[in-house]
Scaffold this motif. Sequence first.
Motif, PDB file in Angstrom:
ATOM      1  N   UNK A  91       0.843  -1.190   0.000  1.00  0.00           N
ATOM      2  CA  UNK A  91       0.000   0.000   0.000  1.00  0.00           C
ATOM      3  C   UNK A  91       0.883   1.246   0.000  1.00  0.00           C
ATOM      4  N   UNK A  92       0.361   2.316  -0.575  1.00  0.00           N
ATOM      5  CA  UNK A  92       1.068   3.603  -0.614  1.00  0.00           C
ATOM      6  C   UNK A  92       0.256   4.634   0.151  1.00  0.00           C
ATOM      7  N   UNK A  93       0.904   5.315   1.097  1.00  0.00           N
ATOM      8  CA  UNK A  93       0.176   6.368   1.806  1.00  0.00           C
ATOM      9  C   UNK A  93       0.118   7.630   0.944  1.00  0.00           C
ATOM     10  N   UNK A  94      -0.919   8.423   1.138  1.00  0.00           N
ATOM     11  CA  UNK A  94      -1.191   9.558   0.258  1.00  0.00           C
ATOM     12  C   UNK A  94      -0.235  10.726   0.470  1.00  0.00           C
ATOM     13  N   UNK A  95       0.369  10.833   1.651  1.00  0.00           N
ATOM     14  CA  UNK A  95       1.185  12.005   1.965  1.00  0.00           C
ATOM     15  C   UNK A  95       2.659  11.816   1.621  1.00  0.00           C
ATOM     16  N   UNK A  96       3.296  10.805   2.200  1.00  0.00           N
ATOM     17  CA  UNK A  96       4.733  10.610   1.974  1.00  0.00           C
ATOM     18  C   UNK A  96       5.014   9.736   0.763  1.00  0.00           C
ATOM     19  N   UNK A  97       3.997   9.050   0.244  1.00  0.00           N
ATOM     20  CA  UNK A  97       4.129   8.134  -0.889  1.00  0.00           C
ATOM     21  C   UNK A  97       5.043   6.951  -0.590  1.00  0.00           C
ATOM     22  N   UNK A  98       5.220   6.655   0.698  1.00  0.00           N
ATOM     23  CA  UNK A  98       5.993   5.473   1.073  1.00  0.00           C
ATOM     24  C   UNK A  98       5.184   4.223   0.760  1.00  0.00           C
ATOM     25  N   UNK A  99       5.891   3.099   0.550  1.00  0.00           N
ATOM     26  CA  UNK A  99       5.241   1.825   0.253  1.00  0.00           C
ATOM     27  C   UNK A  99       5.309   0.925   1.485  1.00  0.00           C
ATOM     28  N   UNK A 100       4.158   0.318   1.833  1.00  0.00           N
ATOM     29  CA  UNK A 100       4.018  -0.456   3.063  1.00  0.00           C
ATOM     30  C   UNK A 100       3.575  -1.874   2.756  1.00  0.00           C
ATOM     31  N   UNK A 101       4.221  -2.846   3.387  1.00  0.00           N
ATOM     32  CA  UNK A 101       3.839  -4.240   3.231  1.00  0.00           C
ATOM     33  C   UNK A 101       2.570  -4.549   4.019  1.00  0.00           C
TER      34      UNK A 101
ATOM     35  N   UNK B 181       1.783  -7.673   5.019  1.00  0.00           N
ATOM     36  CA  UNK B 181       2.019  -8.783   5.943  1.00  0.00           C
ATOM     37  C   UNK B 181       2.463  -8.336   7.324  1.00  0.00           C
ATOM     38  N   UNK B 182       3.225  -7.255   7.383  1.00  0.00           N
ATOM     39  CA  UNK B 182       3.715  -6.801   8.694  1.00  0.00           C
ATOM     40  C   UNK B 182       3.621  -5.290   8.912  1.00  0.00           C
ATOM     41  N   UNK B 183       3.040  -4.562   7.954  1.00  0.00           N
ATOM     42  CA  UNK B 183       2.875  -3.123   8.128  1.00  0.00           C
ATOM     43  C   UNK B 183       4.159  -2.336   8.049  1.00  0.00           C
ATOM     44  N   UNK B 184       5.197  -2.909   7.454  1.00  0.00           N
ATOM     45  CA  UNK B 184       6.499  -2.247   7.386  1.00  0.00           C
ATOM     46  C   UNK B 184       6.635  -1.423   6.111  1.00  0.00           C
ATOM     47  N   UNK B 185       7.165  -0.203   6.255  1.00  0.00           N
ATOM     48  CA  UNK B 185       7.477   0.621   5.084  1.00  0.00           C
ATOM     49  C   UNK B 185       8.777   0.107   4.482  1.00  0.00           C
ATOM     50  N   UNK B 186       8.744  -0.281   3.208  1.00  0.00           N
ATOM     51  CA  UNK B 186       9.921  -0.863   2.571  1.00  0.00           C
ATOM     52  C   UNK B 186      10.516   0.040   1.501  1.00  0.00           C
ATOM     53  N   UNK B 187       9.890   1.167   1.236  1.00  0.00           N
ATOM     54  CA  UNK B 187      10.419   2.128   0.269  1.00  0.00           C
ATOM     55  C   UNK B 187       9.841   3.499   0.569  1.00  0.00           C
ATOM     56  N   UNK B 188      10.621   4.536   0.289  1.00  0.00           N
ATOM     57  CA  UNK B 188      10.169   5.892   0.547  1.00  0.00           C
ATOM     58  C   UNK B 188      10.814   6.494   1.773  1.00  0.00           C
TER      59      UNK B 188
ATOM     60  N   UNK C 152      10.902   4.472   5.124  1.00  0.00           N
ATOM     61  CA  UNK C 152      11.412   3.102   5.068  1.00  0.00           C
ATOM     62  C   UNK C 152      11.932   2.656   6.430  1.00  0.00           C
ATOM     63  N   UNK C 153      11.488   1.451   6.854  1.00  0.00           N
ATOM     64  CA  UNK C 153      11.937   0.896   8.124  1.00  0.00           C
ATOM     65  C   UNK C 153      10.974   1.109   9.270  1.00  0.00           C
ATOM     66  N   UNK C 154       9.984   1.976   9.101  1.00  0.00           N
ATOM     67  CA  UNK C 154       8.992   2.193  10.160  1.00  0.00           C
ATOM     68  C   UNK C 154       7.804   1.254   9.953  1.00  0.00           C
ATOM     69  N   UNK C 155       6.945   1.159  10.981  1.00  0.00           N
ATOM     70  CA  UNK C 155       5.824   0.220  10.956  1.00  0.00           C
ATOM     71  C   UNK C 155       4.517   0.938  11.259  1.00  0.00           C
ATOM     72  N   UNK C 156       3.446   0.470  10.636  1.00  0.00           N
ATOM     73  CA  UNK C 156       2.108   0.915  11.019  1.00  0.00           C
ATOM     74  C   UNK C 156       1.727   0.231  12.327  1.00  0.00           C
ATOM     75  N   UNK C 157       0.999   0.910  13.217  1.00  0.00           N
ATOM     76  CA  UNK C 157       0.544   0.265  14.451  1.00  0.00           C
ATOM     77  C   UNK C 157      -0.430  -0.863  14.128  1.00  0.00           C
ATOM     78  N   UNK C 158      -0.146  -2.058  14.662  1.00  0.00           N
ATOM     79  CA  UNK C 158      -1.004  -3.214  14.396  1.00  0.00           C
ATOM     80  C   UNK C 158      -2.025  -3.394  15.512  1.00  0.00           C
TER      81      UNK C 158
END
Length: 379
Positions: free
Chosen positions: A187-197, A199-206, A209-215
């Motif tokens: 998924x891509x967030x609308x503001x930073x355009x980072x890409x998030x997995x 499976x684990x809510x991890x930002x893998x690009x942008x 990168x390296x941060x997580x969405x609260x699960x």
Amino acid sequence: MKAFFFFGIAGLIIFEIIKVYFIMPFPGSQHDEVIALSYFLFSYRWIFRIVFFILIVVGFSTAWKKSWKWLLILVMLIAIAVCWFFNFKALADKMFLQPVHLVLKNKTENKVNENQQVIAIEINGEAKAYPIEFLTFHHQVQDSIGGKKFIATYCSVCRSGRFFEPVVNGKEEKFRLVGMDHFNAMFEDATTKSWWRQENGKAIAGSLKGTFLPELPCMQLSIKKYFELFPDGLVMQPDSAFKDEFDAEAKYEQGKYSGGLTGTDSSSWQKKSWVVGVTAGKESKVYDWSELKKVRVINDVIGNKNIVLALSSDDKSFIAFERPTSENFHISNDTLFTTTDKYDFAGRNYSAPNEHLKMINAYQEFWHSWNYFHPESKK
């Protein structure tokens, strides 16, 4: 100068294909570590397009005079068709749409078959559930519970369901389905355009990168079991706008597909075999679904936490808790018990209704997915 035209056309066609190829499940596209390249191409797509367009314009006049005109028209039509297809048909958010009308019903009004499975969330006594049948198409549904916003997510190629808070940098965020990485939805967030997995809510690009969405806590249950545990709960209903897109026979969730991206292996520990992964803090373990069906309850230790994983008699609903002590749990008629206490399948103590076992997230997933995203996980 004529070469500029053909170089520009070829470059544009190749670029539009590659830009999408690496983030969609085309043959061979999901096995390499190319997410950085994919993100670069996507982020600077308009620069690439402008450069190729300039080459086409610069070389067009000469090419028109010195080449067969039908050939130029043909290659331009091909370029237009490729651009249209890979930007308006082959992109994930153009293929899998969000609900137009999000409707949830109580037990009395629910129209979804009670044998179908849902991923469910319960916070402060309020419960909502989302049928896997619908989530395999939508991939994400944005909703709220008890005043808290969340997104219910599912990836059918990984067989993974998760709930996340849509919060980025402390602010509520919107997401769109952008594609997949290693067969997992992104998924891509609308503001930073980072890409998030997913499976684990991890930002893998942008930039994040390296941060997580609260699960948030997640349960996978049959609708029948869900209403037994949460009689006042609500279940998402099918959106009539997408009725032809849903797996009405529930073949996917029953594991009746074979082969392809969403097929199921009937034997254990194969790429498409079902497993249940359990996380406790920073530690995790993974259990064979077939073995869980045989034993019904597994008592184990993950890290320094005593846990119990239980499967309902319906062979669909499962749940995991921390054990208060090292004493093992047993299960009978979907009741968990020790020598002194009895708990319902939601972890509520029959003798002390205000006493609950602490739920920990347990995820049904394909083995290839869990093994890739949790390589340190022990069997």
